[in-house]
Design a protein around this motif. Structure first.
Motif, PDB file in Angstrom:
ATOM      1  N   GLY A  77      -1.672   0.342  -7.743  1.00 17.71           N
ATOM      2  CA  GLY A  77      -1.078   1.657  -7.882  1.00 17.71           C
ATOM      3  C   GLY A  77       0.390   1.687  -8.190  1.00 17.71           C
ATOM      4  O   GLY A  77       1.038   2.727  -8.008  1.00 17.71           O
ATOM      5  N   GLY A  78       0.973   0.581  -8.629  1.00 16.51           N
ATOM      6  CA  GLY A  78       2.380   0.583  -9.021  1.00 16.51           C
ATOM      7  C   GLY A  78       3.292   0.903  -7.852  1.00 16.51           C
ATOM      8  O   GLY A  78       3.211   0.303  -6.778  1.00 16.51           O
ATOM      9  N   GLY A  79       4.165   1.908  -8.048  1.00 18.62           N
ATOM     10  CA  GLY A  79       5.133   2.265  -7.009  1.00 18.62           C
ATOM     11  C   GLY A  79       4.477   2.683  -5.713  1.00 18.62           C
ATOM     12  O   GLY A  79       5.072   2.567  -4.633  1.00 18.62           O
ATOM     13  N   ALA A  80       3.237   3.167  -5.780  1.00 16.91           N
ATOM     14  CA  ALA A  80       2.535   3.574  -4.561  1.00 16.91           C
ATOM     15  C   ALA A  80       2.323   2.393  -3.623  1.00 16.91           C
ATOM     16  O   ALA A  80       2.257   2.568  -2.397  1.00 16.91           O
ATOM     17  CB  ALA A  80       1.188   4.199  -4.929  1.00 16.91           C
ATOM     18  N   PHE A  81       2.217   1.188  -4.170  1.00 19.48           N
ATOM     19  CA  PHE A  81       2.001   0.000  -3.345  1.00 19.48           C
ATOM     20  C   PHE A  81       3.190  -0.268  -2.426  1.00 19.48           C
ATOM     21  O   PHE A  81       3.034  -0.901  -1.373  1.00 19.48           O
ATOM     22  CB  PHE A  81       1.757  -1.213  -4.246  1.00 19.48           C
ATOM     23  CG  PHE A  81       1.472  -2.488  -3.502  1.00 19.48           C
ATOM     24  CD1 PHE A  81       0.280  -2.674  -2.828  1.00 19.48           C
ATOM     25  CD2 PHE A  81       2.407  -3.516  -3.473  1.00 19.48           C
ATOM     26  CE1 PHE A  81       0.012  -3.851  -2.148  1.00 19.48           C
ATOM     27  CE2 PHE A  81       2.152  -4.694  -2.800  1.00 19.48           C
ATOM     28  CZ  PHE A  81       0.953  -4.863  -2.135  1.00 19.48           C
ATOM     29  N   LYS A 303      -4.709   5.254  -4.582  1.00 17.73           N
ATOM     30  CA  LYS A 303      -5.017   3.882  -4.177  1.00 17.73           C
ATOM     31  C   LYS A 303      -4.791   3.659  -2.682  1.00 17.73           C
ATOM     32  O   LYS A 303      -5.358   2.741  -2.089  1.00 17.73           O
ATOM     33  CB  LYS A 303      -4.141   2.900  -4.965  1.00 17.73           C
ATOM     34  CG  LYS A 303      -4.572   2.681  -6.410  1.00 17.73           C
ATOM     35  CD  LYS A 303      -5.676   1.642  -6.487  1.00 17.73           C
ATOM     36  CE  LYS A 303      -5.965   1.221  -7.899  1.00 17.73           C
ATOM     37  NZ  LYS A 303      -6.991   0.169  -7.971  1.00 17.73           N
ATOM     38  N   LEU A 304      -3.946   4.498  -2.078  1.00 16.86           N
ATOM     39  CA  LEU A 304      -3.613   4.310  -0.666  1.00 16.86           C
ATOM     40  C   LEU A 304      -4.817   4.545   0.242  1.00 16.86           C
ATOM     41  O   LEU A 304      -4.782   4.179   1.416  1.00 16.86           O
ATOM     42  CB  LEU A 304      -2.469   5.247  -0.267  1.00 16.86           C
ATOM     43  CG  LEU A 304      -1.149   5.056  -1.020  1.00 16.86           C
ATOM     44  CD1 LEU A 304      -0.091   6.013  -0.497  1.00 16.86           C
ATOM     45  CD2 LEU A 304      -0.663   3.620  -0.909  1.00 16.86           C
ATOM     46  N   SER A 305      -5.853   5.146  -0.277  1.00 12.63           N
ATOM     47  CA  SER A 305      -7.055   5.380   0.526  1.00 12.63           C
ATOM     48  C   SER A 305      -7.972   4.169   0.568  1.00 12.63           C
ATOM     49  O   SER A 305      -8.969   4.170   1.290  1.00 12.63           O
ATOM     50  CB  SER A 305      -7.829   6.585  -0.030  1.00 12.63           C
ATOM     51  OG  SER A 305      -8.253   6.332  -1.366  1.00 12.63           O
TER      52      SER A 305
END
Length: 645
Positions: A77-81, A303-305
């Motif tokens: 997820g890019g920056g979400a990671f 993606k955090l889920s």
């Protein structure tokens, strides 16, 4: 409160002014020499705080920061990671890093002897020693790969830039070795003639590979088809491996006194190269696409889920900080007693994670340019692990003007990143041996280091055969995975529940000074509950989702997987063996023996008597009974430490 006048910001990071206030001379005035001179001549100290900090940063910042973190960020997820990554740094990385560095510094002992605090868990220290040994074997093979590519970069054009050209079904090549290895159709002198024909099935295999992938498999590794086919020793890799061990031995022949000087270069040079590569990368066409794939508009919060995202974030933090390897304890054991381990932990952990993020920009800016040149999406050129370091990125560098220059810088950076981590791994082994046999080995530091390097070089030779890459991946998968999680979990449980979290906090306050209960609230919660739960969940999830390891599309044979489990068991089996032995040699009933094995030994505590204070005054290290009627006792004060003997 004493005021410190710092001439530069670096003084705050690389010096420890607070140590000067901590008098160790039982007087009312602090000893002005404490914090500068060597306070533990018997065991030795770092020459300066700067050398310790650079060594710790070099140990934490390794190859994984360059070839694993950027790929995981893109994949999840890019920056979400960065959200789960930062959370896992706070709840798992920092607490364990702070615990280990404080643990080793408090008693000035390596990862085996520190467990005098909880003797029943002394097997955890042996596990850490064995893990560091196995990792040192294959990690230096990766350094040998970097050395080989570094030497190969002194050519123009780069040998992996354009390996093949095709004409009428015949294979004509600028690198005959590649064609020779792939076709297995050798002439009498072992070299294919230019006009020899390659089998059609091999033409299809070669055509599906990029030139850099062909070079990696067929020239650099001379890789066999599977682990079952060992193949001969690849002599250019064997020589590079020998050179790598010579470099390690030369840097460590005087222990921290010599390695501390080397890290001035090896710990700082990677940052110079990363800045150069980033500046060059962002000026290339297509760089923006690469950065957006890495951490920009492609960020996917959904993606955090996914549980896998959190697991990968936690394991990346755990492994990149080198927790539970024993190196943190070994390096910190040479600190002066009043060094601020809390401040050091914050600085090293933040630097490590910041380096990972920064390296991603440098890597993906150039990968974006390669995707632009080939007219393919970045997702098809971004790879993890060896694929990024020795296939994708070399391919990208070959597309740049003055490509040998960028290739030399990149692989020299990989070399210095690997050396720093390897220094600490060998230091774990030598420290454990010297702590176990101080009278025999302390005066023979250079000989011990040379012997260790020579033995590990011989053990690493199977990793430079045709099947060597399979051995490297196998050891990394089984030895650098669950074993570390189990060691870290037992370390937390042992210090928090058996030794006592309140007692451990008081030990730390003996070194860094009293802190408020509010200060300890977060660390207490992490050590007692949050961090053990996180590690337990990661361990359980990893075992539940276990898949047999593969190298690319090549599966391991059953005997190889069984051997991997044997390596993991061999590292862990010492934990129950030592625990049973400690209980068995006790006296009394079963419960009394268990309690005795969980109680700290009589000589546990600060290494120097003058640091023991009232809490450990009844258990002085090496104390002997003296007949005062027949013996004259002289009290000598060491001016360099303030300690009385």
């Amino acid at each position: 409160m004493r005021q410190y006048h710092l001439n530069r910001l670096g003084d705050l990071i690389f010096s420890n002014p607070g140590a000067v206030d901590e008098a160790c001379n039982d007087g009312t005035k602090p000893n002005p020499e404490v914090g500068r001179a060597e306070e533990n001549p018997e065991r030795g100290n770092w020459t300066s705080k700067r050398e310790y900090m650079l060594s710790m940063i070099g140990y934490a910042v390794g190859l994984g920061n360059v070839w694993r973190f950027p790929y995981l960020t893109y994949k999840h997820g890019g920056g979400a990671f960065l959200i789960p990554y930062t959370i896992m740094l706070a709840v798992a990385g920092l607490p364990l890093f702070f615990m280990e560095s404080s643990f080793g510094q408090f008693c000035s002992q390596g990862p085996i002897n520190v467990w005098k605090a909880v003797p029943i868990l002394q097997g955890v220290g042996i596990t850490m020693l064995l893990v560091s040994t196995f990792v040192s074997i294959y990690y230096n093979v990766i350094i040998a790969y970097s050395l080989y590519y570094l030497f190969a970069s002194f050519q123009y054009p780069l040998p992996w830039s354009d390996c093949f050209s095709w004409s009428d079904g015949n294979c004509s090549t600028t690198s005959k070795e590649i064609c020779n290895m792939t076709s297995h159709n050798e002439s009498s002198n072992g070299i294919l003639d230019k006009n020899q024909t390659c089998p059609v099935e091999n033409l299809l295999i070669i055509a599906a590979q990029s030139p850099s992938e062909q070079y990696w498999d067929s020239v650099a590794l001379q890789r066999t088809s599977s682990m079952d086919e060992t193949g001969p020793v690849v002599w250019h890799l064997a020589l590079c491996l020998l050179l790598a061990w010579i470099i390690i031995g030369a840097a460590l022949y005087k222990g921290i006194k010599s390695s501390g000087k080397v890290v001035y270069f090896t710990a700082t040079f990677p940052y110079v190269v990363l800045v150069i590569l980033l500046v060059r990368g962002v000026t290339l066409e297509g760089a923006r696409n690469g950065i957006e794939y890495y951490i920009g508009s492609q960020s996917n919060l959904t993606k955090l889920s996914e549980a896998e995202v959190w697991k990968d974030a936690a394991t990346q933090i755990f492994y990149s900080l080198s927790i539970a390897w024993g190196g943190l304890m070994a390096l910190s054991s040479y600190n002066k007693f009043h060094n601020n381990s809390y401040q050091d932990s914050i600085i090293v952990c933040v630097t490590n994670c910041g380096t990972s993020v920064f390296a991603g920009f440098a890597i993906f800016s150039i990968l974006g340019h390669m995707a632009h040149v080939y007219g393919r999406p970045v997702s098809e050129v971004a790879q993890a692990g060896f694929g990024l370091a020795f296939i994708a990125y070399p391919d990208a560098l070959s597309q740049l003007p003055i490509s040998p220059l960028w290739s030399i810088l990149f692989f020299f950076m990989l070399l210095t990143l690997g050396l720093d981590s390897q220094f600490a791994g060998i230091e774990v082994i030598t420290t454990c041996l010297e702590d176990a046999f101080p009278k025999v080995l302390k005066a023979k530091r250079a000989l011990t280091t040379i012997a260790i390097c020579f033995v590990l070089f011989l053990l690493g030779l199977p990793c430079v055969t045709g099947a060597g890459i399979y051995w490297v991946s196998l050891i990394d998968h089984f030895c650098g995975g669950w074993v570390l999680l189990v060691s870290g979990l037992l370390e937390l449980l042992g210090l928090s529940y058996i030794y006592g979290i309140n007692r451990f906090i008081k030990d730390i306050e003996m070194m860094i000074g009293p802190k408020s209960s509010l200060f300890w609230l977060w660390w207490r919660a992490c050590w007692f509950c949050i961090s053990p739960v996180v590690l337990l969940v990661i361990l359980g999830w990893s075992l539940y989702t276990f898949q047999p390891p593969t190298y690319g599309s090549v599966s391991y044979p059953e005997w190889g997987i069984a051997l991997g489990w044997c390596i993991a068991v061999f590292c862990l089996i010492w934990i129950p063996i030592v625990a049973v032995w400690k209980v068995a040699k006790g006296s009394g009933g079963p419960w009394q023996r268990v309690k005795a094995a969980c109680r700290a030994t009589e000589d546990w505590g600060p290494y120097l008597d003058c640091h023991r204070g009232e809490r450990y005054s009844q258990q002085r290290r090496g104390e002997t009974t003296v007949d005062q009627q027949n013996t004259n006792v002289f009290v000598i004060s060491d001016p360099s430490t303030g300690c009385k003997t």
